[in-house]
Design an enzyme around this catalytic site. Structure first.
Site, PDB file in Angstrom:
ATOM      1  N   HIS A 370       0.800  -1.227   0.000  1.00  0.00           N
ATOM      2  CA  HIS A 370       0.000   0.000   0.000  1.00  0.00           C
ATOM      3  C   HIS A 370       0.831   1.275   0.000  1.00  0.00           C
ATOM      4  O   HIS A 370       0.282   2.356   0.225  1.00  0.00           O
ATOM      5  CB  HIS A 370      -0.926   0.044   1.210  1.00  0.00           C
ATOM      6  CG  HIS A 370      -1.939  -1.049   1.254  1.00  0.00           C
ATOM      7  ND1 HIS A 370      -3.223  -0.909   0.788  1.00  0.00           N
ATOM      8  CD2 HIS A 370      -1.839  -2.322   1.702  1.00  0.00           C
ATOM      9  CE1 HIS A 370      -3.878  -2.044   0.959  1.00  0.00           C
ATOM     10  NE2 HIS A 370      -3.063  -2.923   1.521  1.00  0.00           N
ATOM     11  N   LYS A 563      -8.778  13.442   5.156  1.00  0.00           N
ATOM     12  CA  LYS A 563      -7.863  12.303   5.079  1.00  0.00           C
ATOM     13  C   LYS A 563      -6.848  12.494   6.192  1.00  0.00           C
ATOM     14  O   LYS A 563      -6.812  13.558   6.829  1.00  0.00           O
ATOM     15  CB  LYS A 563      -7.173  12.247   3.714  1.00  0.00           C
ATOM     16  CG  LYS A 563      -6.544  13.587   3.288  1.00  0.00           C
ATOM     17  CD  LYS A 563      -5.921  13.525   1.898  1.00  0.00           C
ATOM     18  CE  LYS A 563      -6.908  13.582   0.758  1.00  0.00           C
ATOM     19  NZ  LYS A 563      -6.874  12.425  -0.127  1.00  0.00           N
ATOM     20  N   ARG A 564      -6.007  11.492   6.453  1.00  0.00           N
ATOM     21  CA  ARG A 564      -4.944  11.687   7.432  1.00  0.00           C
ATOM     22  C   ARG A 564      -4.101  12.899   7.060  1.00  0.00           C
ATOM     23  O   ARG A 564      -3.927  13.208   5.868  1.00  0.00           O
ATOM     24  CB  ARG A 564      -4.068  10.422   7.504  1.00  0.00           C
ATOM     25  CG  ARG A 564      -4.749   9.258   8.181  1.00  0.00           C
ATOM     26  CD  ARG A 564      -5.141   9.576   9.607  1.00  0.00           C
ATOM     27  NE  ARG A 564      -3.964   9.681  10.451  1.00  0.00           N
ATOM     28  CZ  ARG A 564      -3.545   8.732  11.272  1.00  0.00           C
ATOM     29  NH1 ARG A 564      -4.222   7.614  11.395  1.00  0.00           N
ATOM     30  NH2 ARG A 564      -2.473   8.900  12.018  1.00  0.00           N
ATOM     31  N   LYS A 569       0.333  14.363   1.341  1.00  0.00           N
ATOM     32  CA  LYS A 569      -1.047  14.597   0.893  1.00  0.00           C
ATOM     33  C   LYS A 569      -1.303  16.087   0.645  1.00  0.00           C
ATOM     34  O   LYS A 569      -2.323  16.459   0.077  1.00  0.00           O
ATOM     35  CB  LYS A 569      -2.036  14.042   1.912  1.00  0.00           C
ATOM     36  CG  LYS A 569      -1.956  12.510   2.069  1.00  0.00           C
ATOM     37  CD  LYS A 569      -2.925  12.004   3.119  1.00  0.00           C
ATOM     38  CE  LYS A 569      -2.773  10.527   3.438  1.00  0.00           C
ATOM     39  NZ  LYS A 569      -3.410   9.648   2.430  1.00  0.00           N
ATOM     40  N   THR A 671      -8.821   6.285  -1.524  1.00  0.00           N
ATOM     41  CA  THR A 671     -10.148   5.664  -1.631  1.00  0.00           C
ATOM     42  C   THR A 671     -11.224   6.699  -1.306  1.00  0.00           C
ATOM     43  O   THR A 671     -12.360   6.562  -1.769  1.00  0.00           O
ATOM     44  CB  THR A 671     -10.283   4.455  -0.676  1.00  0.00           C
ATOM     45  OG1 THR A 671      -9.753   4.817   0.592  1.00  0.00           O
ATOM     46  CG2 THR A 671      -9.528   3.259  -1.219  1.00  0.00           C
ATOM     47  N   LYS A 675     -15.157   7.624  -2.925  1.00  0.00           N
ATOM     48  CA  LYS A 675     -16.408   7.906  -2.191  1.00  0.00           C
ATOM     49  C   LYS A 675     -17.004   9.226  -2.664  1.00  0.00           C
ATOM     50  O   LYS A 675     -18.220   9.343  -2.871  1.00  0.00           O
ATOM     51  CB  LYS A 675     -16.140   7.959  -0.679  1.00  0.00           C
ATOM     52  CG  LYS A 675     -15.690   6.623  -0.107  1.00  0.00           C
ATOM     53  CD  LYS A 675     -15.023   6.740   1.260  1.00  0.00           C
ATOM     54  CE  LYS A 675     -14.213   5.471   1.537  1.00  0.00           C
ATOM     55  NZ  LYS A 675     -13.291   5.608   2.691  1.00  0.00           N
TER      56      LYS A 675
HETATM   57  C1  26Q Z   1       3.311   0.319  10.548  1.00  0.00           C
HETATM   58  C2  26Q Z   1       4.210  -0.012  11.552  1.00  0.00           C
HETATM   59  C3  26Q Z   1       4.030   0.455  12.840  1.00  0.00           C
HETATM   60  C4  26Q Z   1       2.941   1.260  13.122  1.00  0.00           C
HETATM   61  C5  26Q Z   1       2.035   1.589  12.118  1.00  0.00           C
HETATM   62  C6  26Q Z   1       2.244   1.130  10.827  1.00  0.00           C
HETATM   63  C7  26Q Z   1       1.297   1.484   9.747  1.00  0.00           C
HETATM   64  C8  26Q Z   1      -0.061   1.550  10.007  1.00  0.00           C
HETATM   65  C9  26Q Z   1      -0.955   1.905   9.019  1.00  0.00           C
HETATM   66  C10 26Q Z   1       1.730   1.779   8.470  1.00  0.00           C
HETATM   67  C11 26Q Z   1       0.828   2.135   7.482  1.00  0.00           C
HETATM   68  C12 26Q Z   1      -0.514   2.196   7.738  1.00  0.00           C
HETATM   69  C13 26Q Z   1      -1.532   2.573   6.754  1.00  0.00           C
HETATM   70  C14 26Q Z   1      -1.290   2.826   5.498  1.00  0.00           C
HETATM   71  C15 26Q Z   1      -2.356   3.250   4.578  1.00  0.00           C
HETATM   72  O1  26Q Z   1      -3.481   3.501   5.001  1.00  0.00           O
HETATM   73  N1  26Q Z   1      -2.078   3.332   3.283  1.00  0.00           N
HETATM   74  C16 26Q Z   1      -3.106   3.734   2.327  1.00  0.00           C
HETATM   75  O2  26Q Z   1      -3.747   2.562   1.859  1.00  0.00           O
HETATM   76  C17 26Q Z   1      -4.871   2.889   1.061  1.00  0.00           C
HETATM   77  C18 26Q Z   1      -5.559   1.595   0.702  1.00  0.00           C
HETATM   78  O3  26Q Z   1      -4.802   0.883  -0.231  1.00  0.00           O
HETATM   79  C19 26Q Z   1      -4.442   3.683  -0.149  1.00  0.00           C
HETATM   80  O4  26Q Z   1      -5.606   4.067  -0.840  1.00  0.00           O
HETATM   81  C20 26Q Z   1      -3.640   4.909   0.246  1.00  0.00           C
HETATM   82  O5  26Q Z   1      -3.135   5.537  -0.901  1.00  0.00           O
HETATM   83  C21 26Q Z   1      -2.508   4.499   1.172  1.00  0.00           C
HETATM   84  O6  26Q Z   1      -1.832   5.645   1.640  1.00  0.00           O
END
Ligand code: 26Q
Length: 823
Positions: A370, A563-564, A569, A671, A675
């Site tokens: 991702h 979004k975050r 972004k 995503t 929406k």
């Molecule tokens: C990893 C290690 C330790 C702590 C947290 C994490 C961690 C947690 C969540 C790393 C990444 C995430 C989330 C990533 C994320 O949401 N990526 C998004 O995924 C979406 C679905 O595929 C995409 O549409 C977005 O572009 C992408 O940023």
């Protein structure tokens, strides 16, 4: 532990009556006789009674689905994810069961509306953002498509934190979403697993003289499953999301106990229960945190043990056929320790030989990536692994040795390639590269949008593509139309259904049929389309006023970025545009003006200083703009606190302009963009992620494209000179000057220096200023287009009509056709 008998032998459970009378009776029984609440009790009890009544109605389908799935020889899929951002469930089940009227009838007698009762449910915020919400949308579509897929995740006691704003700054509060209990979940202690940690490894030869390993003196943690029902849309299918809660074993440390150290002995219990206590609130890798690695292994081990138990209890005896009938989709690298764990279970517990165990493992694991940001790729220090997971680490070494032999055969003597491809990164701190483990251990590796998959294959994963070209593929993300249109936008849904019938809800490609209606000659349809949007905007305006104290005019353009909060972004680019509009008002440059309400929302990781400062800037700019009498309602700015799934359900249907403005090449997919599109918003966006596919679906004339492309970004990077844009562009200079003057931080000198410094630095990785002019010009085209009411309505209808591809029903069909191959 005795296993429940294979359900195949059970008789199908009879469904409860859905007649209004019986439903109301059941609801009343829960409210009065079970919960013991009378008229006038807090509405949360009405919610609970209703949830129980509905859950009872899911139960027969749930059990029957389970029985059908639990047959020998049936192939099954498992979605492994550290995150499931489910949001609320009640309205979703009401929709799926078709019980809207019956539910309203039951509530009617108590003077309560379904809309009000729904608000009593806490969001299940077991995820950070895109990746977690994607997992929830996938579960919804699998149930609707009757795909035998089970989700495995963690039963976090605390989900994504609550955000509130004080003096413009983000403050985090814990999210104790289970405080009032969770009426949907079913605890199944009979399927408890033991997950080992620590200890050491002993090597020996078994009776046949085969070398074996024993992981000894471990500190085990119990994993107790809690099942959440995932209902399909009006198809009697209810799949399962199984969430693991950690608990201590009852084995106290007797030495300490006998030595009188009762509290120390009990502390271990504490330690075990911490594992499922809280979701890590970072949406990018924050490596090195021991508890996070514990969570990952806890999920992987419990889920694999459970899948193996299910396989055996369904009547399968021959483990050698396991890969033919089971597939695990790993949501990013977070659960990829599963590769080593399945090997361990097959080698140490099932006593298999290496080659056979590897053939099974590498034929049932699949990995979805991702992110393209190299800093977000997970790496774990070998030393931490050694201490926490000594046996899985040994197995990873062994996997790596076999793998590097293969690399050596294909590229003899290519030492640099071996170094690049090794699962173990050498260096001062040796690290396990989780993405490499995932690629080596999987038969399928996919990205989440066409551009993202292409860039992955050309860049980060290129060495692996050369070795195994057939492994790599793309699966463009989607969102579920049940939650994001049918539920969130009832007005638009009814309007659409009156035109083309109701089948679009489970077959979104049918929205194409709306295309002819986009012609402005369909004045009545156009007027109805606008009226629905207007009503949705009034509803959002109420929320914004209640939450932010800012009054939005529903007749202005609603310009939204939720979004975050992340530098890539580029919420900053949005803020720069807002400041530019403010300058225009103050200088009286009002030619072609369109009134706008700019809404921004999102959470910053608690440790991400720059993201938190960006929130402060948004709030400071909002304060100045909203209180300046000269602005006079032409521009409103608000930061919506605590953005979450349930807020998006109100925001997306009310949005005119969807901001998708990441630096090209950085947003894997997005995503939220989908929406918004489904709900008739028009995108202003860069050539990035799934924006590209949105643009191709709807046509360039119905999308506001701007900015550098991914290749241009990389070509410019070495000679990026942000000051040169400031010098050339007087409007940009005005914006930077106003920001630098302290106009937005009169009482807090210097707080935005860090922001100015990155914007003006040649090393700004996100190259915000490079896209400023192009963005402002695109925004100007937006303002012009907005003033042509019929033209805008046409674009809006065409966006909805072209959004069929972005249903997760399509995404899941592709995963199934190319990867899972489930019946
Ligand atoms: C990893 C290690 C330790 C702590 C947290 C994490 C961690 C947690 C969540 C790393 C990444 C995430 C989330 C990533 C994320 O949401 N990526 C998004 O995924 C979406 C679905 O595929 C995409 O549409 C977005 O572009 C992408 O940023």
């Amino acid at each position: 532990m005795p296993d429940a008998k294979p359900a195949a032998s059970c008789v199908a459970l009879k469904p409860l009556s859905n007649s209004g009378e019986v439903f109301t009776q059941d609801f009343e029984r829960y409210k009065f006789y079970h919960l013991g609440r009378l008229h006038g009790s807090p509405p949360v009890y009405t919610y609970q009674a209703l949830a129980w009544t509905l859950r009872d109605r899911l139960m027969s389908d749930w059990m029957n689905t389970y029985m059908v799935r639990d047959q020998p020889g049936k192939r099954r899929g498992y979605y492994l994810s550290l995150e499931f951002l489910i949001g609320r469930a009640l309205a979703n089940h009401v929709l799926n069961l078709g019980l809207d009227e019956v539910t309203r009838e039951a509530l009617h007698g108590y003077g309560q509306t379904l809309e009000a009762v729904v608000e009593e449910e806490a969001d299940a915020g077991l995820g950070n953002g895109g990746l977690g919400r994607l997992a929830a949308c996938f579960m919804d579509s699998c149930a609707t498509l009757n795909l035998p897929v089970m989700g495995y995740g963690i039963h976090y006691e605390y989900g994504m934190f609550h955000q509130h704003i004080e003096n413009g700054y983000q403050i985090e509060d814990p999210d104790h979403w289970l405080r009032d209990g969770n009426p949907w979940e079913v605890e199944r202690p009979e399927y408890t697993c033991r997950v080992p940690f620590g200890g050491h490894v002993e090597h020996f030869h078994d009776k046949e003289g085969i070398p074996r390993a024993r992981w000894a003196d471990t500190n085990d943690v119990l994993a107790i499953p809690f099942d959440m029902p995932i209902s399909g849309y009006r198809n009697q299918v209810v799949n399962t999301l199984r969430l693991w809660k950690s608990a201590a074993t009852d084995e106290f440390n007797l030495d300490e106990f006998n030595a009188g150290s009762y509290t120390e002995a009990v502390q271990e219990k504490n330690h075990a229960e911490h594992i499922s206590m809280v979701l890590y609130p970072n949406d990018a890798s924050e490596s090195g945190k021991e508890l996070r690695l514990r969570q990952q292994y806890f999920l992987a081990s419990a889920s694999l043990q459970d899948a193996l138990r299910q396989w055996i209890s369904a009547g399968n005896s021959d483990l050698s056929k396991f890969a033919e009938h089971n597939v695990f989709q790993m949501n990013d690298t977070h659960p990829t320790i599963a590769v080593a764990e399945l090997m361990r279970l097959l080698l140490d517990e099932a006593r298999m030989q290496w080659d056979e165990a590897w053939a099974i493992t590498s034929n049932c694991m699949a990995y979805t990536n991702h992110t393209l940001l190299p800093e977000a790729l997970e790496r774990w220090p070998v030393a931490l692994f050694e201490r926490l997971l000594p046996r899985p680490l040994e197995i990873i070494y062994e996997i790596n040795a076999h793998f590097l032999r293969e690399v050596g055969v294909k590229w003899p003597g290519d030492i640099d390639r071996r170094r690049r491809m090794s699962i173990i990164e050498e260096g001062e701190v040796r690290q396990v590269r989780m993405a490499w483990l995932a690629i080596v251990g999987s038969f399928s590796v996919n990205g989440v949008a066409a551009l993202h998959s292409r860039l992955l294959q050309a860049g980060l994963f290129h060495d692996f593509v050369e070795l195994w070209p057939g492994k790599f593929n793309n699966k463009t993300n989607g969102v579920t139309p049940r939650r994001w249109v049918a539920h969130a936008n009832p007005g638009m849904s009814a309007l659409i259904s009156r035109q083309i019938g109701e089948d679009w809800v489970a077959d979104l490609s049918q929205l194409e049929k709306l295309k002819p209606l986009s012609d402005p000659k369909h004045t009545e349809f156009h007027a109805e389309w606008r009226a629905v949007k207007r009503a949705n905007k009034a509803r959002l305006a109420e929320l914004v006023e209640a939450e932010c104290g800012v009054v939005f005019n529903p007749d202005a353009l609603f310009d939204v970025q939720v979004k975050r909060i992340h530098e890539y972004k580029r919420q900053l680019l949005n803020v720069l545009h807002v400041i530019h509009l403010y300058n225009r008002i103050n200088r009286g440059r009002l030619d072609g003006w369109a009134d706008r309400c700019v809404l921004i929302g999102g959470k910053a990781a608690p440790g991400y200083v720059m993201a938190k400062r960006i929130i402060k800037l948004i709030n400071s700019v909002a304060e100045v703009v909203n209180s300046d009498p000269d602005v006079d309602g032409r521009l409103k700015v608000a930061f919506l606190p605590n953005y979450r799934v349930s807020s998006m359900e109100i925001i997306a249907p009310a949005t005119d302009l969807s901001e998708q403005i990441s630096t090209a090449g950085k947003e894997a997919s997005g995503t939220g963009n989908m929406k918004f599109m489904m709900n008739g918003a028009i995108t202003i966006g860069t050539y990035d992620g799934a924006n590209i596919e949105i643009l191709e679906a709807v046509g360039e004339e119905n999308f506001f494209l701007f900015g550098l492309h991914a290749e241009e970004v990389e070509a410019l990077r070495p000679q990026y000179q942000p000051l040169s844009y400031v010098e050339k562009d007087h409007e940009l200079r005005e914006v930077i000057d106003l920001l630098a003057s302290g106009h937005f931080n009169l009482c807090e000198a210097g707080i935005f220096d860090m922001i100015l410094n990155t914007l003006l630095s040649p090393h700004d990785p996100w190259m915000v200023l490079a896209d400023f002019r192009s963005y402002v010009d695109a925004q100007e085209r937006v303002s012009q287009a907005w003033q042509d009411e019929a033209g805008w309505t046409r674009m809006s209808i065409l966006n909805t009509a072209s959004s069929g591809f972005f249903s997760t029903d399509r995404t899941m069909q592709e995963y199934n056709a190319d990867i899972w191959k489930l019946k």
